[in-house]
Write an enzyme that holds these catalytic residues in place. Sequence first.
Site, mmCIF file in Angstrom:
data_model
loop_
_atom_site.group_PDB
_atom_site.id
_atom_site.type_symbol
_atom_site.label_atom_id
_atom_site.label_comp_id
_atom_site.label_asym_id
_atom_site.label_seq_id
_atom_site.Cartn_x
_atom_site.Cartn_y
_atom_site.Cartn_z
ATOM 1 N N LYS A 213 0.842 -1.189 0.000
ATOM 2 C CA LYS A 213 0.000 0.000 0.000
ATOM 3 C C LYS A 213 0.877 1.239 0.000
ATOM 4 O O LYS A 213 1.430 1.636 1.032
ATOM 5 C CB LYS A 213 -0.928 0.041 1.222
ATOM 6 C CG LYS A 213 -2.063 1.047 1.057
ATOM 7 C CD LYS A 213 -2.685 1.459 2.376
ATOM 8 C CE LYS A 213 -2.031 2.688 2.955
ATOM 9 N NZ LYS A 213 -2.107 3.894 2.093
ATOM 10 N N GLY A 266 6.167 4.996 8.748
ATOM 11 C CA GLY A 266 5.088 5.963 8.904
ATOM 12 C C GLY A 266 5.033 6.464 10.330
ATOM 13 O O GLY A 266 6.034 6.465 11.057
ATOM 14 N N SER A 267 3.847 6.861 10.757
ATOM 15 C CA SER A 267 3.703 7.495 12.066
ATOM 16 C C SER A 267 3.736 6.469 13.193
ATOM 17 O O SER A 267 3.348 5.302 13.019
ATOM 18 C CB SER A 267 2.390 8.271 12.136
ATOM 19 O OG SER A 267 1.286 7.400 12.282
ATOM 20 N N THR A 268 4.173 6.926 14.353
ATOM 21 C CA THR A 268 4.217 6.067 15.532
ATOM 22 C C THR A 268 2.825 5.587 15.945
ATOM 23 O O THR A 268 2.647 4.390 16.225
ATOM 24 C CB THR A 268 4.911 6.801 16.686
ATOM 25 O OG1 THR A 268 6.267 7.082 16.308
ATOM 26 C CG2 THR A 268 4.911 5.974 17.950
ATOM 27 N N GLU A 294 9.763 1.531 10.971
ATOM 28 C CA GLU A 294 10.512 2.753 11.250
ATOM 29 C C GLU A 294 9.491 3.861 11.331
ATOM 30 O O GLU A 294 8.709 4.065 10.403
ATOM 31 C CB GLU A 294 11.552 3.009 10.158
ATOM 32 C CG GLU A 294 12.546 4.103 10.516
ATOM 33 C CD GLU A 294 12.117 5.457 9.998
ATOM 34 O OE1 GLU A 294 11.804 6.328 10.854
ATOM 35 O OE2 GLU A 294 12.062 5.656 8.790
ATOM 36 N N CYS A 328 12.007 11.867 8.644
ATOM 37 C CA CYS A 328 11.948 11.357 10.007
ATOM 38 C C CYS A 328 13.255 11.620 10.739
ATOM 39 O O CYS A 328 13.299 11.572 11.973
ATOM 40 C CB CYS A 328 11.598 9.874 10.015
ATOM 41 S SG CYS A 328 12.495 8.913 8.806
ATOM 42 N N GLU A 424 6.786 15.439 17.978
ATOM 43 C CA GLU A 424 7.173 15.377 16.572
ATOM 44 C C GLU A 424 6.271 16.309 15.773
ATOM 45 O O GLU A 424 5.048 16.220 15.836
ATOM 46 C CB GLU A 424 7.054 13.950 16.027
ATOM 47 C CG GLU A 424 7.515 13.850 14.586
ATOM 48 C CD GLU A 424 7.354 12.461 14.007
ATOM 49 O OE1 GLU A 424 8.231 12.039 13.236
ATOM 50 O OE2 GLU A 424 6.346 11.804 14.328
#
Length: 540
Positions: A213, A266-268, A294, A328, A424
């Site tokens: 995706k 992507g995001s945490t 990551e 990032c 962030e």
Amino acid sequence: MATSIPTVPTPANEPVKGYAPGSPERTSLQAELDRQANEVVDIPCVVGGEHVYTGNTVDVTMPCDHGHVLARLHLAGPELVAKAADAAAAAKNEWAALPWEERAGVLLRAAALLAGPHRDAVNAATMLGQAKTCHQAEIDAACELVDFWRFNAKYAEGIYAEQPPISPAGLWNRTDHRPLDGFVFAIAPFNFTSIALNLPTAPALMGNTVVWKPSNTSSLACWKLFEVLEEAGFPPGVINMVNGHGADVGDPILERPDLAGIHFTGSTPTFQHLWRSVGNRLDRYRQYPRIVGETGGKDFILAHPSADAEAVAVAITRGAFEYQGQKCSAASRMYLPKSLWPTIRERVREAVDEMKQGDVRDFSNFVAAVIDQRAFEKHSRYLELGHASARCIAGGEADRSVGWFVQPTVFEVDDPKHRLMEEEIFGPIASVFVYDDERWEETLGLVDSTSPYALTGAVFANDRYAVTQAAQALRFAAGNFYVNDKPTGAVVGQQPFGGSRASGTNDKAGSPLNLLRWVSQRTIKENFAPPTDWRYPFLG
């Protein structure tokens, strides 16, 4: 079939083109930018090799000109997502049985195609669709991805060559580096085209099949590169591209018993959601899925009083504002000694005032737009917070009239635990805490404890004792640690990338460590002269 033991060509990092005024590469890229800006592409899903135009579309627009439509992205529904997983399952046995060097050959051909005839098309798509300057697109979409593909092929050779060192007389011990028992779900970010393609191709190299995706906002460049994979010879069903919003694709995939792994950037919060979702379904899976991610970062620059103030200022300017801070690894929180702050402050302010911001098609611009409206609104709220509770040193404005433009901004805070130092932001907003020179050791503790992330960080010092002290005190504060250099720009084969704590699983993309996550070893022992008597000598 060849009977040789193949050796992959020794890789080298792809040279970065300069795109200087009047250069052939600049002229060629500008022509491709003009061509792509004057067309609207239909981007399909690709399932089992079939290009599927669902008719359920969203527009892909230019961040620098949000009224300019570049493509119509066709989205997958639950039925098509299921077909993609079925296609991955159907292709698995034949792909896994293919000799590893043949799989590596597909990647090496893709690298050659990208380094050559497809370079301009992919770079232009990355520039227009993701608002990267020509330099940022070149080091990402072209050079880093070519490096991933070439170095990974060589790393795979080393993994398959890893065998038991001892086979006593009459025995033969071997290791079968099998692919995972199922398919891999690869979920890509918007900000790095190279990462977006490494996520599906790294597991595929090791014999896995993949449901991939891409991010909707980077879909134009991803589609150009999927065409490269097709031309390179990836068989149908090995990598299946399904476009869509996160949950629309992810939820059906997570229900599959044959989900064997997740490769994520992507995001945490999204990664934590995926991990929890997998944990809640552990009894349904054929094997425990490998989870590789990551995620976020709140990356630091720490300067010792002995540091070169000019070098620190350049590191802040480049590290915080290249690609609008949407890396990032981007420098986001700075810890600077009081003795150096006046010089650093003036140099950074001068640089921000001098750097141009605008459309990436103007090669004189250093910074461009942030990726979309949601990012723009998030960054605008942080600008409001900074103006209300900190001192604005440079920048501080935003303009959405044509594109999603947020100025490179530096805030100075008095509280080292200020939200601007902890959270962030993922945009061109950097925050500075100025510490008393004699509080160096105390500041080391602040750097280590302020943020939940541990991705990248940099220390600047000419005092070697200070460098050593910082490296030890911050050993777990950054997975990629830089000495007298900005905390961005990791190079495949030189600085494998990844962090821990809330920044991910630290499986180091660009190294064999990542590829090892996509194989599951089987030990084989063959006895050429098996015993024929059950009795041991001690019984006699």
